[in-house]
Design an enzyme around this catalytic site. Structure first.
Site, PDB file in Angstrom:
ATOM      1  N   GLU A   1      -3.468  -7.509  13.385  1.00 40.37           N
ATOM      2  CA  GLU A   1      -2.930  -7.241  12.042  1.00 40.37           C
ATOM      3  C   GLU A   1      -2.697  -8.609  11.428  1.00 40.37           C
ATOM      4  OE1 GLU A   1      -2.574  -4.369  10.757  1.00 40.37           O
ATOM      5  OE2 GLU A   1      -2.265  -2.937  12.385  1.00 40.37           O
TER       6      GLU A   1
ATOM      7  N   CYS B   1       2.810  -9.454   4.650  1.00 39.57           N
ATOM      8  CA  CYS B   1       1.355  -9.483   4.766  1.00 39.57           C
ATOM      9  C   CYS B   1       0.714  -8.611   3.700  1.00 39.57           C
ATOM     10  CB  CYS B   1       0.949  -8.998   6.137  1.00 39.57           C
ATOM     11  SG  CYS B   1       1.776  -7.477   6.584  1.00 39.57           S
TER      12      CYS B   1
ATOM     13  N   LYS C   1       6.282 -11.274  22.916  1.00 36.47           N
ATOM     14  CA  LYS C   1       6.573 -12.664  22.536  1.00 36.47           C
ATOM     15  C   LYS C   1       6.940 -12.667  21.059  1.00 36.47           C
ATOM     16  CE  LYS C   1       5.356 -16.246  20.963  1.00 36.47           C
ATOM     17  NZ  LYS C   1       6.123 -16.876  19.882  1.00 36.47           N
TER      18      LYS C   1
HETATM   19  P1  NDP Z   1       1.370 -16.983  13.146  1.00 37.91           P
HETATM   20  O1  NDP Z   1      -0.007 -16.495  13.287  1.00 37.91           O
HETATM   21  O2  NDP Z   1       1.611 -18.424  13.065  1.00 37.91           O
HETATM   22  O3  NDP Z   1       2.259 -16.468  14.381  1.00 37.91           O
HETATM   23  C1  NDP Z   1       2.304 -15.114  14.774  1.00 37.91           C
HETATM   24  C2  NDP Z   1       2.767 -15.045  16.210  1.00 37.91           C
HETATM   25  O4  NDP Z   1       1.775 -15.664  17.031  1.00 37.91           O
HETATM   26  C3  NDP Z   1       4.061 -15.800  16.488  1.00 37.91           C
HETATM   27  O5  NDP Z   1       4.808 -15.136  17.480  1.00 37.91           O
HETATM   28  C4  NDP Z   1       3.548 -17.127  17.002  1.00 37.91           C
HETATM   29  O6  NDP Z   1       4.506 -17.789  17.772  1.00 37.91           O
HETATM   30  C5  NDP Z   1       2.372 -16.658  17.830  1.00 37.91           C
HETATM   31  N1  NDP Z   1       1.360 -17.684  18.123  1.00 37.91           N
HETATM   32  C6  NDP Z   1       1.162 -18.885  17.536  1.00 37.91           C
HETATM   33  N2  NDP Z   1       0.139 -19.545  18.145  1.00 37.91           N
HETATM   34  C7  NDP Z   1      -0.333 -18.736  19.121  1.00 37.91           C
HETATM   35  C8  NDP Z   1      -1.382 -18.837  20.076  1.00 37.91           C
HETATM   36  N3  NDP Z   1      -2.166 -19.912  20.171  1.00 37.91           N
HETATM   37  N4  NDP Z   1      -1.595 -17.799  20.916  1.00 37.91           N
HETATM   38  C9  NDP Z   1      -0.844 -16.682  20.847  1.00 37.91           C
HETATM   39  N5  NDP Z   1       0.202 -16.539  19.970  1.00 37.91           N
HETATM   40  C10 NDP Z   1       0.437 -17.543  19.114  1.00 37.91           C
HETATM   41  O7  NDP Z   1       1.959 -16.191  11.923  1.00 37.91           O
HETATM   42  P2  NDP Z   1       3.388 -16.306  11.308  1.00 37.91           P
HETATM   43  O8  NDP Z   1       4.426 -16.066  12.334  1.00 37.91           O
HETATM   44  O9  NDP Z   1       3.427 -17.563  10.533  1.00 37.91           O
HETATM   45  O10 NDP Z   1       3.422 -15.028  10.345  1.00 37.91           O
HETATM   46  C11 NDP Z   1       2.887 -15.039   9.105  1.00 37.91           C
HETATM   47  C12 NDP Z   1       1.504 -14.454   9.115  1.00 37.91           C
HETATM   48  O11 NDP Z   1       1.492 -13.159   9.719  1.00 37.91           O
HETATM   49  C13 NDP Z   1       0.968 -14.252   7.708  1.00 37.91           C
HETATM   50  O12 NDP Z   1      -0.349 -14.716   7.615  1.00 37.91           O
HETATM   51  C14 NDP Z   1       1.000 -12.748   7.522  1.00 37.91           C
HETATM   52  O13 NDP Z   1       0.097 -12.251   6.613  1.00 37.91           O
HETATM   53  C15 NDP Z   1       0.790 -12.244   8.894  1.00 37.91           C
HETATM   54  N6  NDP Z   1       1.369 -10.925   9.030  1.00 37.91           N
HETATM   55  C16 NDP Z   1       0.523  -9.849   9.090  1.00 37.91           C
HETATM   56  C17 NDP Z   1       1.027  -8.574   9.161  1.00 37.91           C
HETATM   57  C18 NDP Z   1       0.118  -7.404   9.267  1.00 37.91           C
HETATM   58  O14 NDP Z   1       0.564  -6.334   9.642  1.00 37.91           O
HETATM   59  N7  NDP Z   1      -1.144  -7.528   8.968  1.00 37.91           N
HETATM   60  C19 NDP Z   1       2.473  -8.316   9.147  1.00 37.91           C
HETATM   61  C20 NDP Z   1       3.255  -9.508   9.086  1.00 37.91           C
HETATM   62  C21 NDP Z   1       2.705 -10.768   9.036  1.00 37.91           C
HETATM   63  P3  NDP Z   1       5.442 -18.925  17.075  1.00 37.91           P
HETATM   64  O15 NDP Z   1       6.038 -18.322  15.865  1.00 37.91           O
HETATM   65  O16 NDP Z   1       6.429 -19.197  18.122  1.00 37.91           O
HETATM   66  O17 NDP Z   1       4.507 -20.065  16.768  1.00 37.91           O
END
Ligand code: NDP
Length: 500
Positions: free
Chosen positions: A269, A303, A193
């Site tokens: 992550e 991140c 997803k």
């Molecule tokens: P989100 O947590 O909002 O979203 C991540 C993914 O989860 C997206 O595909 C999102 O879909 C999906 N999602 C949202 N709600 C749900 C749910 N209830 N159940 C399951 N999946 C869900 O993060 P962002 O996309 O805003 O990314 C930024 C964040 O990711 C930052 O906090 C960053 O630090 C972290 N990150 C961490 C990394 C790591 O390796 N540690 C690497 C890169 C980013 P949709 O976008 O369609 O809402």
């Protein structure tokens, strides 16, 4: 209308037509979503609509998971030798390499990344990861353990079954490969997803996987909203594991859902708020270049961004001046221009969020040395921003901004720097700049984070694990450690004597 999306690129860097099929990719076919709904994909460079993609709901997820489960039983998993799985992954890497311009162009358009970086880093790192895990596919063996004279046991590293990969928007292709490559190498099937904001490269990858010859159902991509499609995936009883990269807030929710349903395994992550420690003996010129990367690369949407910059008092003034000059010289603009070094933030929501943090920094008394504003125009560009006069309890220090915003502190002693570095709920990465090797190792040992880069920026390599401490999550992407996350170990006890 879901169907073929064709976008014409005509730029200095890349001339050509790129096609992306914008349906859901389920069981080896691009299909409409059950209720035929779609969503606009927006260009962050100018806010225009690039195309529409289908959005899946819980019923689409159910169809995809069942297809993945059937493929696991009939044409993947333990039915296919590791060497064969490896060959397909190598083939996918070759196809990605052949289509590197097209995939990089998609990533540049969809996520606003400079094309040069999208190709040289995101796509190249994705290829390297695929090849790394292709090599592991026939080498992830168990052990033989002697238990008594006529007895022994052996272990098998078995796939979990069907896994869910949930991916954010900041490195759409690269993080997708972090999930797909170890999952498929170890014999799992996957339902992916992507973020609803940046779904196009995952769809292109699905097309390439079909061309590579993966059996139907082994790799599925369901685009859609996180709260609907992502939630349905984490709830599904036939999903055995969720590999999630995203925010700490949603990570917590994923874990809760997994616990409430079938206790599926979870690796997380999550976010970060990483420290960058610069000591008096650091090489100023090189350090400034690395620090620009650490906080401004990908417009700070990383991140592992080292946003909290701690500088020893002897080098502080010189560093701040050189860092400010470097930030002001960064060229922002169109992703396809050869000179562009920094693209926009990914969305209007992200722009408002970052500007909100900048405003809160000002309100709380921090001083802006450079930047601090949106660049007028249709895209979501923010000037590289540096704050000084910051205090540990300010919101811009405590929270993850996820934009091109650095907060700079002055420190006197090593102990003071370590204490400030660890004063966070997160523990994803860290950076140390010094020419004193003993200090570099001592400090990196003392920092509570899953990675430490000494005298360099975030240069990830497929052989090296990446993942957090504390509220940055657990489980590792990349490296041999990632194999464990996608396998379960069976112990088989054998009695050769047959006697009790
Ligand atoms: P989100 O947590 O909002 O979203 C991540 C993914 O989860 C997206 O595909 C999102 O879909 C999906 N999602 C949202 N709600 C749900 C749910 N209830 N159940 C399951 N999946 C869900 O993060 P962002 O996309 O805003 O990314 C930024 C964040 O990711 C930052 O906090 C960053 O630090 C972290 N990150 C961490 C990394 C790591 O390796 N540690 C690497 C890169 C980013 P949709 O976008 O369609 O809402």
């Amino acid at each position: 209308m879901p169907g073929t999306f064709t976008h014409e690129f005509a730029t200095e860097l890349y001339n050509g037509t790129v096609t992306v099929n914008t349906g859901l990719f389920i069981n080896g076919q691009f299909v409409d979503s059950v209720d035929r709904e779609s969503i606009d994909v927006i260009s962050p460079v100018d806010g225009s609509v690039i195309t529409k993609v289908s959005i899946g709901n819980a019923r689409d997820i159910d169809i995809a998971v069942k297809a993945a489960r059937a493929a696991f039983k009939s044409s993947w998993g333990l039915k296919v030798p590791g060497s064969e799985r490896g060959k397909l992954l190598y083939k996918l890497a070759d196809l990605l390499e052949k289509n590197a311009d097209a995939v990089a162009a998609i990533e540049a358009l969809d996520a606003g990344k400079p094309f040069v970086y999208a190709k040289g880093q995101d796509v190249q790192d994705a290829i390297d990861n695929l090849r790394y895990f292709a090599g592991w596919a026939d080498k992830n063996h168990g052990q033989t353990i002697e238990t008594a004279e006529a007895k022994f046991a052996y272990t098998r590293h078995e796939p979990i079954g069907t896994v869910a990969g949930i991916v954010p928007w900041n490195f759409p292709l690269y993080i997708t490969i972090w999930k797909i490559a170890p999952a498929l190498a170890t014999g799992n099937t996957i339902v992916l997803k992507p973020s609803e904001m940046t779904p196009l490269s995952a769809l292109k990858l699905a097309e390439l996987a079909k061309e590579a010859g993966f059996p139907d159902g082994v790799l599925n991509v369901v685009t859609g909203y996180g709260a609907v499609a992502g939630q349905a995936l984490t709830e599904h009883p036939l999903v055995g594991k969720v590999s999630f990269t995203g925010s700490t807030t949603i990570g917590r929710k994923v874990m809760e859902t997994a616990a409430k349903t079938n206790l599926k395994r979870v690796t997380l992550e999550l976010g970060g708020n990483s420290p960058t420690l610069i000591f008096d003996d650091a090489n100023l010129e090189q350090t400034v270049k690395w620090v620009c990367w650490i906080i401004f690369h990908n417009c700070g949407q990383m991140c592992a961004a080292g946003a909290r910059i701690l500088v020893q008092e002897g080098i502080y003034d010189k560093f701040l001046q050189a860092f400010t000059d470097a930030a002001e010289s960064l060229k922002q603009g169109d992703s396809f221009k050869a000179t562009t070094q920094q693209g926009p933030l990914v969305s209007k929501t992200q722009l408002d969020r970052v500007l909100g943090y900048i405003e809160s920094g000002k309100q709380e008394g921090a001083r802006i040395v450079t930047g601090g504003s949106h660049i007028e125009g249709p895209g979501y560009f923010v000037k590289p921003t540096i704050f000084v006069d910051v205090k540990p309890d300010m919101k811009i220090v405590r929270e993850e901004i996820f934009g091109p915003v650095a907060v700079v502190f002055k420190f006197k002693t090593e102990e003071e720097a370590i204490e400030a570095a660890n004063d966070t709920d997160y523990g994803l990465s860290s950076y140390v700049f010094t020419e004193n090797v003993s200090r570099a190792i001592r400090v990196s040992n003392a920092i509570e984070a899953g990675s430490c880069f000494i005298n360099e920026a975030i240069l990830m390599r497929p052989q090296v694990p990446f993942g957090g401490y504390k509220q940055s999550g657990y489980g590792k992407d990349m490296s041999e450690y990632a194999l464990e996350a996608y396998t379960q170990v069976k112990a088989v006890h054998v009695n050769l004597s047959l006697k009790l």
